[in-house]
Design an enzyme around this catalytic site. Structure first.
Site, PDB file in Angstrom:
ATOM      1  N   GLY B  49       0.871  -1.175   0.000  1.00  0.00           N
ATOM      2  CA  GLY B  49       0.000   0.000   0.000  1.00  0.00           C
ATOM      3  C   GLY B  49       0.895   1.208   0.000  1.00  0.00           C
ATOM      4  N   THR B  50       0.625   2.092  -0.917  1.00  0.00           N
ATOM      5  CA  THR B  50       1.504   3.248  -0.996  1.00  0.00           C
ATOM      6  C   THR B  50       0.910   4.247  -1.973  1.00  0.00           C
ATOM      7  OG1 THR B  50       3.769   3.909  -1.417  1.00  0.00           O
ATOM      8  CG2 THR B  50       2.848   2.332  -2.904  1.00  0.00           C
TER       9      THR B  50
END
Lengths: 250, 299
Positions: B49-50
Site C-alpha cells: 500500500g503506498t
C-alpha cells in the site's frame, strides 16, 4: 622451429608468436582488396571484385554486407569465414536492440566481432577466422566511424584504410591523398575511394564494387553505371591535370 | 570445438547479463510441487500500500512518494524511503513489495554500471527500463510484485517509464502507482502542464500525494519530493503529510481568469509561492533546499 609450434592454436612459440594467427593474416593478404574511407558526412566502402567464371551469376558475389540499417562491413580473406562472422554480427545487432532499445554503436559491434575473433584464438580445437573486416557506419550522435579488425581480434579506428591483396600500396596512396579537400564533400570522398582502388585493380571500373552510408540514410550500393560515371570523371580530371602539367613544362 | 563437446564444457558468456542471478524456477520447494501453487498456498502474505507518483515536464522529472510502509493493518515504518536512486541521473519510485523493489534496484544498478564501463556511457532511461522489465519477466508467476516508475534525464532529455514485474513497460508523462494512485491521478490530471515552472511542479506533486494520504489508509507519514534535472537528481524536501494537507485546505480560493466554473478550484497552480512559504517541515527543511546528504551510493 616454426613447425613445432604452429599445430595447435593455443601454443605460444618461444619467441612469443601465435603462428596460427599469423598464418590467418597471410590468408587475409591473399584476399581481394577492400578500402574504407571516413568522410565528414559520408562513409565509403570499396572492394575489388574478383573476375567471375563465365557461367557464374555475378550478383551472388557479395563482399559488402549490411549489419544493420546504419552499419555495414567489407572483408578480405576467406569468404565462408566472413559469412559466419556477418551472421553472428547481424544477430547481435538485433539482440542489442531488443535488450537495450538502442541500435548498436559502430564501436560496439566492432568490439563484438573482435571479441568473437579473439575467442577463436584462445580455444582448443578451433582455428582463427581468416578475415580482416572494415566496419563503417554512423552512430546516434551523427559522427561517422571506420574500424578495422584483424584475425587476432584487435581493432582500431581509422580515417581511411585498406585490407587485402595490395593493401600496402593503397594505404600509401591514401596517406598521400587523404586531405581535408579530398573529403570536402561526399562526391570527393567517393572519388578518393575509387581512385585508391584504381591504383591496384586491373581493367578499371568493371571490377569495383562500392557502397556508401550517408548520415541518417541506409546503405546504398552503387550500380555499375554509377561507378562508370565516377571513373570517367576521374579519368577526365587526370587528363586535365596532365595537360596542366605539360603546359607548365612547355 | 571437438574437445569441448567431449568434455561437455560451456564457456562462460561474458557479454550477456551478469552471471550469479539464480535461474528462474530455481527455488527451494518440496519435490513434486509447482512453485506457483506452492507460493499461493504457503507463501508469505505480502502487503502493498503506498502512493508514489512521477511526472516529467520541461525542467526535468519530479518523483514524489509517501513514507508509510504498511503490513496489513500495521504500520511497519512511518518514515520509509520509497524513491531509490539508481545512479546520478536516474531515480525509481517503488511500490509493491519493499524487499523485491530494493533487491531488483540493486540488480539494476549493477547492470547499468557494468554497461557504463563497457560502453563508456550510461545507458538511456529507456534501456534501463527495458533491462529491468526483461530481468523481472523471467520470474513471472512467482509472486514478484514490483511496480515502479523510472525517472531520469538522458541524452533525449527528461524521460519517464513505468515498469511492472510482469514485464509491462510503458512510456508516459504522468504515472502514479500504488493504492493511493487514483486520488493522486485526480489531482495530477487537473494541474499538469508540460510547461510548468519548477515551483509549480513541486506544489503539484506535494498536493497530489497529500490528497492521496488523506483518503488512502495505506498511505501516510510524510511526503518525499525528488527532482531529476539535467545535472542529476536532487532531494527537494520531506514534509509531514497531515501538516501539508491542512495547509492546503486553509488556502483561499484563487481567482480564475480563463475558466468559467468557479467551483472546486484547484488551489496550487494559481498560488505556488504562497504554498511554498506556508509549508514547513517538522525538521525545519526549506522546500527547494539544496541536496540532502545522499544515504545511498551514487554511481
Amino acid at each position: 622451429m616454426a613447425s613445432r609450434y604452429d599445430r595447435a592454436i593455443t601454443v605460444f612459440s618461444p619467441d612469443g608468436h601465435l603462428f596460427q594467427v599469423e598464418y590467418a593474416q597471410e590468408a587475409v593478404k591473399k584476399g581481394s582488396t577492400a578500402v574504407g574511407i571516413r568522410g565528414t558526412d559520408i562513409v565509403v566502402l570499396g572492394v575489388e571484385k574478383k573476375s567471375v567464371a563465365k557461367l557464374q551469376d555475378e550478383r551472388t558475389v557479395r563482399k559488402i554486407c549490411a549489419l544493420d540499417d546504419h552499419v555495414c562491413m567489407a572483408f578480405a580473406g576467406l569468404t565462408a569465414d566472413a559469412r559466419a562472422v556477418v551472421n553472428r554480427a547481424r544477430v547481435e545487432c538485433q539482440s542489442h536492440k531488443l535488450t537495450v532499445e538502442d541500435p548498436v554503436t559502430v564501436e560496439y559491434i566492432t568490439r563484438f566481432i573482435a571479441a568473437l575473433k579473439q575467442k577463436y584464438t584462445q580455444s582448443n580445437g578451433r582455428r582463427p577466422f581468416g578475415i580482416s573486416a572494415l566496419i563503417v557506419g554512423f552512430d546516434d550522435d551523427g559522427i561517422p566511424r571506420l574500424y578495422q579488425t584483424d584475425p587476432s581480434g584487435t581493432y582500431h579506428a581509422w580515417k581511411a584504410n585498406a585490407i587485402g591483396r595490395s593493401a600496402k600500396t593503397v594505404r600509401e596512396f591514401l596517406e598521400k591523398n587523404y586531405t581535408e579537400d579530398a573529403i570536402a564533400n561526399d562526391n570527393e570522398a567517393v572519388k578518393l575511394a575509387i581512385r585508391a582502388l584504381l591504383e591496384v585493380v586491373q581493367s578499371g571500373g568493371k571490377n569495383i564494387q562500392l557502397a556508401i552510408i550517408r548520415r541518417n540514410q541506409p546503405l546504398k550500393m552503387f550500380s555499375a553505371k554509377e561507378i562508370e560515371l565516377q571513373v570517367t570523371e576521374i579519368e577526365k580530371e587526370k587528363e586535365e591535370a596532365e595537360k596542366k602539367k605539360s603546359k607548365k613544362i612547355a | 570445438m571437438a574437445l569441448q563437446d567431449v568434455c561437455k564444457w560451456q564457456a562462460p558468456d561474458t557479454q550477456g547479463l551478469s552471471p550469479h542471478l539464480p535461474q528462474a524456477g530455481g527455488w527451494a520447494v518440496p519435490r513434486g510441487c509447482d512453485p506457483q501453487t506452492f507460493l499461493q498456498i504457503h507463501g508469505p502474505r505480502l502487503a502493498h500500500g503506498t502512493t508514489t507518483l512521477a511526472f516529467r515536464f520541461r525542467h526535468g522529472v519530479i518523483a514524489a512518494a509517501d513514507t508509510r510502509s504498511s503490513c496489513g493493518n500495521y504500520v511497519a515504518c512511518p518514515a520509509s524511503r520509497k524513491v531509490i536512486p539508481v545512479h546520478q541521473h536516474l531515480l525509481g519510485t517503488t511500490s509493491g513489495t519493499s524487499a523485491d523493489c530494493a533487491t531488483w534496484y540493486r540488480v539494476l544498478q549493477r547492470e547499468l554500471r557494468l554497461r557504463a564501463l563497457r560502453e563508456g556511457q550510461l545507458p538511456s532511461v529507456a534501456s534501463a527500463a527495458k533491462l529491468l522489465s526483461a530481468m523481472m519477466s523471467h520470474y513471472r508467476g512467482l509472486d514478484l510484485c514490483v511496480a515502479t516508475a523510472l525517472c531520469g534525464w538522458d541524452r533525449s532529455g527528461p524521460a519517464l517509464f513505468y515498469v511492472y514485474s510482469d514485464g509491462t513497460r510503458l512510456q508516459g508523462d504522468i504515472f502514479s502507482v500504488g493504492s493511493g494512485s487514483p486520488y493522486a491521478y485526480g489531482v495530477l490530471d487537473r494541474g499538469y502542464r508540460y510547461d510548468m515552472t519548477t515551483q509549480e511542479a513541486y506544489a503539484l506533486a506535494r498536493c497530489a500525494v497529500a490528497h492521496a494520504t488523506h483518503r488512502d489508509a495505506y498511505s501516510g507519514g510524510s511526503v518525499d519530493l525528488f527532482h531529476v534535472r539535467e545535472s542529476g537528481w536532487e532531494y527537494v524536501s520531506r514534509n509531514d503529510a497531515w501538516v501539508l494537507y491542512s495547509e492546503l485546505q486553509k488556502l483561499p480560493e484563487p481567482e480564475k481568469e480563463e475558466e468559467e466554473e468557479a467551483s472546486e478550484a484547484h488551489p496550487e497552480p494559481a498560488t505556488p509561492t504562497e504554498l511554498a512559504k506556508v509549508e514547513n517541515s517538522p525538521r525545519g527543511l526549506e522546500p527547494g533546499d539544496s541536496r540532502m546528504p545522499a544515504e545511498t551510493e551514487t554511481l
